[in-house]
Enzyme design. Structure first.
Site, PDB file in Angstrom:
ATOM      1  N   SER A  14       0.836  -1.198   0.000  1.00 52.82           N
ATOM      2  CA  SER A  14       0.000   0.000   0.000  1.00 52.82           C
ATOM      3  C   SER A  14       0.872   1.249   0.000  1.00 52.82           C
ATOM      4  O   SER A  14       2.095   1.167   0.149  1.00 52.82           O
ATOM      5  CB  SER A  14      -0.921   0.020   1.234  1.00 52.82           C
ATOM      6  OG  SER A  14      -0.148   0.012   2.427  1.00 52.82           O
ATOM      7  N   LEU A  16       3.153   4.439  -0.460  1.00 48.90           N
ATOM      8  CA  LEU A  16       4.334   4.677  -1.277  1.00 48.90           C
ATOM      9  C   LEU A  16       4.922   3.375  -1.798  1.00 48.90           C
ATOM     10  O   LEU A  16       5.383   3.305  -2.946  1.00 48.90           O
ATOM     11  CB  LEU A  16       5.388   5.452  -0.480  1.00 48.90           C
ATOM     12  CG  LEU A  16       6.705   5.723  -1.206  1.00 48.90           C
ATOM     13  CD1 LEU A  16       6.479   6.495  -2.503  1.00 48.90           C
ATOM     14  CD2 LEU A  16       7.689   6.449  -0.297  1.00 48.90           C
ATOM     15  N   SER A 140      12.801  10.169   5.461  1.00 50.59           N
ATOM     16  CA  SER A 140      11.785  11.218   5.457  1.00 50.59           C
ATOM     17  C   SER A 140      12.465  12.569   5.517  1.00 50.59           C
ATOM     18  O   SER A 140      13.595  12.694   6.020  1.00 50.59           O
ATOM     19  CB  SER A 140      10.858  11.060   6.670  1.00 50.59           C
ATOM     20  OG  SER A 140      10.010  12.184   6.825  1.00 50.59           O
ATOM     21  N   TYR A 153       9.618   9.634  15.788  1.00 48.37           N
ATOM     22  CA  TYR A 153       9.604   9.447  14.330  1.00 48.37           C
ATOM     23  C   TYR A 153      10.799  10.160  13.692  1.00 48.37           C
ATOM     24  O   TYR A 153      11.511   9.579  12.857  1.00 48.37           O
ATOM     25  CB  TYR A 153       8.297   9.974  13.758  1.00 48.37           C
ATOM     26  CG  TYR A 153       8.197   9.861  12.248  1.00 48.37           C
ATOM     27  CD1 TYR A 153       7.920   8.639  11.643  1.00 48.37           C
ATOM     28  CD2 TYR A 153       8.370  10.974  11.424  1.00 48.37           C
ATOM     29  CE1 TYR A 153       7.822   8.519  10.265  1.00 48.37           C
ATOM     30  CE2 TYR A 153       8.275  10.870  10.047  1.00 48.37           C
ATOM     31  CZ  TYR A 153       8.001   9.644   9.475  1.00 48.37           C
ATOM     32  OH  TYR A 153       7.916   9.542   8.106  1.00 48.37           O
ATOM     33  N   LYS A 157      13.959   8.395  11.556  1.00 51.02           N
ATOM     34  CA  LYS A 157      14.279   8.717  10.167  1.00 51.02           C
ATOM     35  C   LYS A 157      15.657   9.354  10.033  1.00 51.02           C
ATOM     36  O   LYS A 157      16.349   9.140   9.025  1.00 51.02           O
ATOM     37  CB  LYS A 157      13.193   9.618   9.575  1.00 51.02           C
ATOM     38  CG  LYS A 157      11.840   8.925   9.439  1.00 51.02           C
ATOM     39  CD  LYS A 157      11.933   7.656   8.586  1.00 51.02           C
ATOM     40  CE  LYS A 157      10.581   7.032   8.305  1.00 51.02           C
ATOM     41  NZ  LYS A 157      10.671   5.845   7.442  1.00 51.02           N
ATOM     42  N   THR A 188      -0.752   9.558   1.623  1.00 48.94           N
ATOM     43  CA  THR A 188      -0.408   8.146   1.665  1.00 48.94           C
ATOM     44  C   THR A 188      -1.150   7.509   2.827  1.00 48.94           C
ATOM     45  O   THR A 188      -1.978   8.163   3.470  1.00 48.94           O
ATOM     46  CB  THR A 188       1.116   7.964   1.813  1.00 48.94           C
ATOM     47  OG1 THR A 188       1.426   6.571   1.783  1.00 48.94           O
ATOM     48  CG2 THR A 188       1.641   8.573   3.090  1.00 48.94           C
TER      49      THR A 188
END
Length: 276
Positions: A14, A16, A140, A153, A157, A188
């Site tokens: 699903s 990206l 990211s 997060y 990344k 997304t």
């Protein structure tokens, strides 16, 4: 430039990952869709096959070494070589530091960082043995220019960016290319994996996703062009490129003054007394 024939993509069921699978399949690569969601993964394969491409699904949990080993063995029995590994699988988290549970930190790190480490440790020896290969790690924009209230997060990344830099240095003499994709917000399914205790964060992120000037298909195109040219850092959004440039060139105090103003606006948008 050597044609990319065999491509393994994690989290390709699903979002990206699906867009990346469709893009590389359209360029005549055979795709292994690796994901924990078998039904969605098989649907992606069916879509690729309906468009005349080649794809198959293998279940894989990137946090489980036995699962990755099984994936590797299946691929090596099917393919003579693997040209490209795309480490795309990932999750999202958002909270302020003093209330975010350490279990949430461990969860996001286990998938976003250690999942990629697990994949690299299993497949780099394959690339070395065959004498070539490429790895595209999906990080990211947040790993370069952090977003307030998303510390776990952001940290995960940023670790992916640093890991990618390290691997590019370590593996250059082995004819193994490393690229890292750092997309900004775009529409997304990342929000579906979001873990947060901030009631309005999911809604706010949804608005940011909807306002993105580019979509998953355009991000996949940028990824394809950049990886094909063996570029290292692949940025997708013009605003993100400008902000990263400012961070590199401006005096640190001036840069932080700029982003602190954005943080205050985000705090107001969240409208949550926990962030006061």
């Amino acid at each position: 430039m050597k044609s990319t024939k065999h491509v393994l993509i994690t989290g390709a069921a699903s979002g990206l990952g699906k867009a990346l699978a469709l893009k590389w399949a359209a360029m005549q690569a055979e795709i292994c869709v690796a994901d924990i969601n078998q039904q969605a993964g098989e649907q992606v394969c069916a879509e690729i096959l309906s468009q005349g491409g080649k794809a198959f699904f293998i279940p894989c949990d990137i946090t489980n070494i036995d699962s990755i080993t099984s994936l590797k063995e299946c691929l090596l029995s099917r393919w003579q070589s693997i040209d490209l590994l795309i480490n795309n699988a990932g999750v999202a988290s958002a909270d302020i530091m003093e209330v975010e549970p350490i279990a949430q930190w461990r969860w996001v790190m286990e998938i976003n960082v250690f999942g990629i480490v697990n994949m690299c440790q299993q497949f780099i020896p394959v690339f070395k043995q065959q004498g070539y290969g490429s790895i595209l790690n999906v990080a990211s924009q947040a790993g370069l220019t952090p977003i307030p209230f998303m510390s776990s997060y952001n940290a995960s990344k940023a670790a992916v960016v640093s890991l990618s830099e390290t691997l590019r240095l370590e593996l250059a003499s082995d004819n193994i290319n490393i690229s890292v994709l750092c997309p900004g917000f775009f529409k997304t399914n990342l929000g579906s994996s979001l873990r947060t205790q901030l009631p309005t964060m999911e809604k706010l992120l949804g608005k940011l996703f909807d306002k993105s000037p580019i979509n998953a298909e355009q991000v996949a195109e940028i990824a394809y062009q950049g990886e094909s040219n063996k570029q290292f850092l692949l940025l997708t959004h013009q605003q993100g490129k400008r902000l990263y440039l400012l961070k590199r060139l401006l005096p640190r105090n001036l840069y932080f003054t700029l982003v602190l103003a954005q943080t205050r606006r985000l705090r107001q948008l969240l409208g949550n007394e926990q962030t006061q």
